[in-house]
Design an enzyme around this catalytic site. Structure first.
Site, short mmCIF file in Angstrom:
data_model
loop_
_atom_site.label_atom_id
_atom_site.label_comp_id
_atom_site.label_asym_id
_atom_site.label_seq_id
_atom_site.Cartn_x
_atom_site.Cartn_y
_atom_site.Cartn_z
N ARG A 42 48.71 65.84 1.12
CA ARG A 42 47.26 65.88 0.85
C ARG A 42 46.66 64.49 1.00
O ARG A 42 45.56 64.33 1.50
CB ARG A 42 46.96 66.47 -0.54
N TYR B 255 22.50 74.09 12.18
CA TYR B 255 23.51 75.14 12.06
C TYR B 255 23.34 75.85 10.71
O TYR B 255 23.23 75.19 9.67
CB TYR B 255 24.89 74.49 12.18
N ASP C 199 25.48 65.64 13.78
CA ASP C 199 26.45 66.70 14.07
C ASP C 199 26.56 66.78 15.59
O ASP C 199 25.64 67.23 16.28
CB ASP C 199 25.96 68.03 13.47
N LYS D 26 35.33 73.92 17.66
CA LYS D 26 34.59 74.24 18.87
C LYS D 26 35.18 73.48 20.07
O LYS D 26 36.30 73.75 20.45
CB LYS D 26 33.10 73.97 18.64
C1 LIG Z 1 30.66 75.77 13.69
C2 LIG Z 1 29.75 74.67 13.37
C3 LIG Z 1 29.82 73.98 12.14
C4 LIG Z 1 30.77 74.41 11.02
O1 LIG Z 1 32.09 74.22 11.37
P1 LIG Z 1 33.32 75.15 10.83
O2 LIG Z 1 34.48 74.56 11.54
O3 LIG Z 1 33.00 76.55 11.22
O4 LIG Z 1 33.35 74.97 9.36
C5 LIG Z 1 28.97 72.91 11.94
N1 LIG Z 1 28.07 72.54 12.88
C6 LIG Z 1 27.97 73.18 14.06
C7 LIG Z 1 26.96 72.72 15.04
C8 LIG Z 1 28.78 74.25 14.34
O5 LIG Z 1 28.65 74.90 15.50
#
Ligand SMILES: *Cc1c(COP(=O)(O)O)cnc(C)c1O
Length: 391
Positions: free
Chosen positions: A59, A112, A184, A209
């Site tokens: 951890r 998001y 982000d 992603k």
């Molecule tokens: C999917 C996504 C998130 C969240 O990520 P997770 O891995 O699903 O927790 C945050 N920001 C954007 C732009 C996303 O597409």
């Protein structure tokens, strides 16, 4: 350790070289080109406190996660990388490290949905307030700032409507007001956009992603330069525990190695598809920054090295046409998420963005989102044509 003076993947190397080599050194014991997956929860000590390589419990740290964190920092040109169990876990750790009850966050009004849900409904219960604004309107952003505002949260291009906002201008505005400026960068990926170089303080990723890129792992990341902030977030990563597991860290690191070529192909395929959709009579509007008709086209051309693989489209036939189109596609599979090698279609208002229905972040019912994969573009175009013909 390596057979040259400077380890491969050093900051001076190009992006693709860093993506492949930073943190990813061969195993000194066996010569295995790929570093082993340290699938271990704990580490033997040579006498009490005698740690080998600084590891005691996974951890607090694990060599597979360290290798990924080094790679992530190198991708974004940052001093520190931190890897988490999901994108939202990364966001939560960052926000709890920097906010106290009574503080205020300004974020895009097309952020998001999960980010908005976290800030509004989870952190909201702990006394954090927020104001969603149009990040394309600097005067509106300025007007939304309160004395208690601590964080300016930027997402560009945004999800799902691909709005492009000016990272350098927003960072300048945020810093004038003493804010932490967070970007982000999930949709563009560091292959196409480098927010730290444009003035942001922290980059956030859902590595689920494009970074992972193969729809086989959930993960998140933070990349930042400030040592003190790094210590605070690192403490929360350890103390709250939303770390990435060794196998997940390995899969993400493996995906990252092909990020540069994947993003080129995602962008080329998406451009061809956006142009085809733009010319189709059933389509009311195409949201893709690579089209000259997109309001953010020129800014995106300055701020990004290509336009990425995400497209949204509005159908003239309204909700019924949008649902029918999404359900008629064959090669594009109907699923949430994005950024994988395989193409996906999503109906935001009832899928990814169902949680923001009835809020300012609601998505219109005639919108369909495409995550354009890296298949043969002719096959993707044929799939679109047959789905449009079914309307
Ligand atoms: C999917 C996504 C998130 C969240 O990520 P997770 O891995 O699903 O927790 C945050 N920001 C954007 C732009 C996303 O597409």
């Amino acid at each position: 350790m390596t057979n040259s003076e400077t380890p491969a993947g050093a900051p001076a190397d190009g992006f693709a070289t860093r993506a492949i080599h930073a943190g990813q050194h061969f195993d000194p014991t066996t010569g295995a080109v790929i570093p082993p997956i340290y699938q271990s929860s704990t580490f033997v000590q040579d006498g009490i406190g005698g740690l080998r390589g600084g590891y005691e419990y996974s951890r607090s740290g694990n060599p597979t996660r360290t290798a990924l964190e080094t790679q992530l920092a190198a991708l974004e040109g940052g001093a520190h990388g931190l890897s988490f169990a999901s994108g939202l876990a990364a966001e939560d750790a960052l926000l709890r490290a920097v906010l106290s009850p009574g503080d205020h966050v300004v974020l895009g009004n097309d952020a998001y949905g999960g980010t908005y849900r976290l800030i509004n409904r989870v952190h909201g219960d702990w006394g954090i307030r927020n104001t969603p604004v149009d990040l394309g309107d600097l005067a509106a952003v300025e007007a939304a700032l309160l004395p208690a505002t601590r964080v300016l949260w930027i997402e560009t291009p945004s999800n799902p409507l691909m709005a492009v906002s000016d990272i350098a201008a927003l960072a300048e505005l945020g810093h004038r007001r003493g804010l932490l400026v967070v970007v982000d960068n999930t949709f563009a990926s560091p292959a196409l956009q480098q927010p730290l170089a444009l003035g942001a303080d922290v980059v956030v990723h859902s590595t689920t992603k494009y970074l992972g890129g193969h729809s086989d792992v959930i993960g998140g990341a933070l990349i930042l330069n400030d040592d003190e902030l790094h210590e605070k977030v690192r403490f929360l990563q350890f103390a709250a525990g939303a770390v990435s597991a060794p196998m997940d860290a390995f899969l993400t690191a493996r995906g990252i190695k092909t990020l540069d070529v994947r993003m080129q192909r995602h962008s080329a395929n998406a451009q061809a598809i956006a142009e085809r959709l733009h010319a189709h009579p059933a389509v009311e509007r195409v949201y893709y920054p690579g089209l000259p008709t997109h309001p953010g086209h020129e800014l995106a051309a300055r701020q990004m090295s290509a336009f990425g693989g995400m497209i949204a489209l509005a159908l003239r036939g309204g909700e019924a046409a949008a649902r029918r189109f999404a359900e008629s596609m064959r090669l594009f599979q109907l699923a949430e998420s994005l950024g994988g090698v395989e193409s996906l279609v999503n109906y935001p208002s009832a899928m990814t963005h169902a949680s923001v229905r009835g809020t300012e972040l609601e998505v219109a019912p005639n919108i369909v989102r495409l995550s354009v994969g890296i298949e043969d573009v002719a096959d993707l175009l044929a799939d679109l044509e047959q789905a449009l013909a079914a309307l």
